[in-house]
Design a protein around this motif. Structure first.
Motif, mmCIF file in Angstrom:
data_model
loop_
_atom_site.group_PDB
_atom_site.id
_atom_site.type_symbol
_atom_site.label_atom_id
_atom_site.label_comp_id
_atom_site.label_asym_id
_atom_site.label_seq_id
_atom_site.Cartn_x
_atom_site.Cartn_y
_atom_site.Cartn_z
ATOM 1 N N GLY A 105 -4.299 19.989 8.303
ATOM 2 C CA GLY A 105 -2.881 19.650 8.359
ATOM 3 C C GLY A 105 -2.537 18.683 9.478
ATOM 4 N N GLU A 106 -3.559 18.060 10.088
ATOM 5 C CA GLU A 106 -3.312 17.117 11.186
ATOM 6 C C GLU A 106 -2.542 15.890 10.712
ATOM 7 O OE1 GLU A 106 -7.008 14.815 12.436
ATOM 8 O OE2 GLU A 106 -7.861 16.269 11.037
ATOM 9 N N ALA A 107 -1.897 15.228 11.640
ATOM 10 C CA ALA A 107 -1.145 14.012 11.325
ATOM 11 C C ALA A 107 -2.118 12.879 10.992
ATOM 12 C CB ALA A 107 -0.262 13.628 12.498
ATOM 13 N N VAL A 108 -1.828 12.167 9.903
ATOM 14 C CA VAL A 108 -2.733 11.133 9.406
ATOM 15 C C VAL A 108 -1.924 9.897 9.023
ATOM 16 C CG1 VAL A 108 -4.358 10.535 7.559
ATOM 17 C CG2 VAL A 108 -4.367 12.846 8.512
ATOM 18 N N ASN A 109 -2.471 8.738 9.328
ATOM 19 C CA ASN A 109 -1.934 7.469 8.836
ATOM 20 C C ASN A 109 -2.896 6.936 7.788
ATOM 21 O OD1 ASN A 109 0.286 7.274 10.649
ATOM 22 N ND2 ASN A 109 -1.089 6.583 12.250
ATOM 23 N N VAL A 110 -2.407 6.586 6.617
ATOM 24 C CA VAL A 110 -3.236 5.962 5.587
ATOM 25 C C VAL A 110 -3.099 4.455 5.763
ATOM 26 C CG1 VAL A 110 -3.629 5.672 3.117
ATOM 27 C CG2 VAL A 110 -2.963 7.913 4.017
ATOM 28 N N VAL A 111 -4.247 3.776 5.896
ATOM 29 C CA VAL A 111 -4.251 2.331 6.118
ATOM 30 C C VAL A 111 -5.271 1.675 5.192
ATOM 31 C CG1 VAL A 111 -3.449 2.412 8.511
ATOM 32 C CG2 VAL A 111 -5.892 2.563 8.029
ATOM 33 N N ALA A 112 -5.035 0.400 4.892
ATOM 34 C CA ALA A 112 -5.942 -0.337 4.006
ATOM 35 C C ALA A 112 -6.176 -1.739 4.545
ATOM 36 C CB ALA A 112 -5.361 -0.427 2.600
ATOM 37 N N THR A 113 -7.410 -2.174 4.419
ATOM 38 C CA THR A 113 -7.761 -3.565 4.649
ATOM 39 C C THR A 113 -7.884 -4.198 3.280
ATOM 40 O OG1 THR A 113 -8.853 -3.172 6.751
ATOM 41 C CG2 THR A 113 -9.582 -5.106 5.496
ATOM 42 N N VAL A 114 -7.285 -5.364 3.087
ATOM 43 C CA VAL A 114 -7.315 -6.036 1.788
ATOM 44 C C VAL A 114 -7.886 -7.432 1.994
ATOM 45 C CG1 VAL A 114 -5.993 -6.765 -0.229
ATOM 46 C CG2 VAL A 114 -5.310 -4.702 1.030
ATOM 47 N N VAL A 115 -8.916 -7.759 1.205
ATOM 48 C CA VAL A 115 -9.586 -9.052 1.291
ATOM 49 C C VAL A 115 -9.171 -9.897 0.097
ATOM 50 C CG1 VAL A 115 -11.800 -10.247 1.352
ATOM 51 C CG2 VAL A 115 -11.544 -8.030 2.502
ATOM 52 N N GLN A 116 -8.476 -10.986 0.389
ATOM 53 C CA GLN A 116 -8.053 -11.905 -0.663
ATOM 54 C C GLN A 116 -9.181 -12.873 -1.003
ATOM 55 O OE1 GLN A 116 -4.930 -15.017 0.105
ATOM 56 N NE2 GLN A 116 -3.741 -13.629 -1.203
ATOM 57 N N VAL A 133 0.873 -1.173 0.000
ATOM 58 C CA VAL A 133 0.000 0.000 0.000
ATOM 59 C C VAL A 133 0.912 1.225 0.000
ATOM 60 C CG1 VAL A 133 -1.825 1.246 1.209
ATOM 61 C CG2 VAL A 133 -1.743 -1.267 1.324
ATOM 62 N N THR A 134 0.700 2.127 -0.960
ATOM 63 C CA THR A 134 1.508 3.345 -1.030
ATOM 64 C C THR A 134 0.591 4.553 -1.150
ATOM 65 O OG1 THR A 134 1.735 3.165 -3.427
ATOM 66 C CG2 THR A 134 3.524 2.262 -2.109
ATOM 67 N N TRP A 162 -6.265 -9.005 5.464
ATOM 68 C CA TRP A 162 -5.322 -8.277 6.303
ATOM 69 C C TRP A 162 -5.969 -6.941 6.638
ATOM 70 C CZ3 TRP A 162 -4.159 -11.663 2.606
ATOM 71 C CH2 TRP A 162 -3.175 -12.606 2.864
ATOM 72 N N VAL A 163 -5.890 -6.520 7.894
ATOM 73 C CA VAL A 163 -6.564 -5.314 8.371
ATOM 74 C C VAL A 163 -5.548 -4.223 8.692
ATOM 75 C CG1 VAL A 163 -8.054 -4.369 10.190
ATOM 76 C CG2 VAL A 163 -8.507 -6.648 9.261
ATOM 77 N N LYS A 164 -5.854 -3.017 8.236
ATOM 78 C CA LYS A 164 -5.062 -1.809 8.525
ATOM 79 C C LYS A 164 -3.590 -1.942 8.130
ATOM 80 C CE LYS A 164 -8.049 -0.117 12.235
ATOM 81 N NZ LYS A 164 -8.127 0.253 13.651
ATOM 82 N N ILE A 165 -3.348 -2.359 6.906
ATOM 83 C CA ILE A 165 -1.982 -2.377 6.383
ATOM 84 C C ILE A 165 -1.559 -0.912 6.226
ATOM 85 C CG2 ILE A 165 -0.492 -3.036 4.455
ATOM 86 C CD1 ILE A 165 -2.685 -5.135 3.715
ATOM 87 N N PRO A 166 -0.459 -0.503 6.841
ATOM 88 C CA PRO A 166 -0.047 0.900 6.719
ATOM 89 C C PRO A 166 0.534 1.205 5.339
ATOM 90 C CG PRO A 166 1.544 -0.319 8.026
ATOM 91 C CD PRO A 166 0.418 -1.275 7.716
ATOM 92 N N ALA A 167 0.217 2.394 4.864
ATOM 93 C CA ALA A 167 0.756 2.818 3.573
ATOM 94 C C ALA A 167 2.162 3.380 3.758
ATOM 95 C CB ALA A 167 -0.140 3.883 2.946
ATOM 96 N N THR A 168 2.986 3.111 2.779
ATOM 97 C CA THR A 168 4.281 3.771 2.681
ATOM 98 C C THR A 168 3.999 5.106 2.004
ATOM 99 O OG1 THR A 168 5.376 1.654 2.407
ATOM 100 C CG2 THR A 168 6.584 3.602 1.675
ATOM 101 N N VAL A 169 4.439 6.185 2.601
ATOM 102 C CA VAL A 169 4.187 7.514 2.038
ATOM 103 C C VAL A 169 5.362 7.907 1.170
ATOM 104 C CG1 VAL A 169 3.707 9.932 2.542
ATOM 105 C CG2 VAL A 169 2.759 8.146 4.013
ATOM 106 N N VAL A 170 5.059 8.274 -0.072
ATOM 107 C CA VAL A 170 6.081 8.669 -1.032
ATOM 108 C C VAL A 170 5.866 10.125 -1.414
ATOM 109 C CG1 VAL A 170 7.091 8.171 -3.295
ATOM 110 C CG2 VAL A 170 6.090 6.309 -1.940
ATOM 111 N N TYR A 171 6.867 10.956 -1.185
ATOM 112 C CA TYR A 171 6.739 12.392 -1.514
ATOM 113 C C TYR A 171 7.457 12.739 -2.779
ATOM 114 C CZ TYR A 171 4.770 13.196 3.061
ATOM 115 O OH TYR A 171 3.962 13.169 4.157
#
Length: 154
Positions: free
Chosen positions: A128-139, A47-48, A145-154
């Motif tokens: 501008g608050e701090a945020v975590n992007v997360v994803a649940t993925v259903v195979q 997840v990105t 898998w629940v709340k997989i954290p995203a890698t943030v790319v700038y």
């Protein structure tokens, strides 16, 4: 014979569980409500969140080679409140839902066909608050898998 009919009916209902995306009742836990337990090992998905500009990000889920998924649920979650924040734009293979009374604050699939990747556009909150992007993925129905954290790319 009756047991067979009941079993088949339950299987059909189970396969049909949430084909059109996550329900509002999943907003808090981000866990599918169709049974099974979340996987605890590494997810075969990446997840990105790639910055488009200072406030807009392309959030992508990409499966490892030879792997697919049927469902997803993405949120930007406030570090302070753990509520879904920001908003998702409509996409060809995704729809937005309103979690925690925040408009379009989550994105989910529109069908349960096999996918190897999906991308959606997320706009961070103006605060501008701090945020975590997360994803649940259903195979599959019982493999997710629940709340997989995203890698943030700038």
């Amino acid at each position: 014979m009756l047991k067979f009919v009941v079993l088949c009916s339950l299987l059909v209902l189970g396969v049909r569980a949430s084909p059109g995306g996550a329900p509002l009742s999943a907003c808090n836990s981000m866990s599918p409500i169709h049974g099974g337990s979340a996987q605890t090992g590494p997810a075969p998905y990446t997840v990105t969140a790639t910055a488009i500009d200072g406030q807009t990000f392309e959030v992508s889920i990409v499966a490892d080679a030879g792997v697919t998924f049927r469902g997803f649920f993405i949120q930007g979650r406030s570090v302070d409140t753990d509520n879904a924040v920001g908003s998702f734009a409509a996409a060809a293979d995704a729809k937005s839902i309103d979690c925690f009374s925040n408009l379009e604050s989550a994105s989910t699939q529109i069908d349960n066909t096999d996918k190897s990747s999906v991308s959606v556009i997320w706009t961070a909150p103006a605060s501008g608050e701090a945020v975590n992007v997360v994803a649940t993925v259903v195979q599959t129905l019982n493999t997710f898998w629940v709340k997989i954290p995203a890698t943030v790319v700038y």
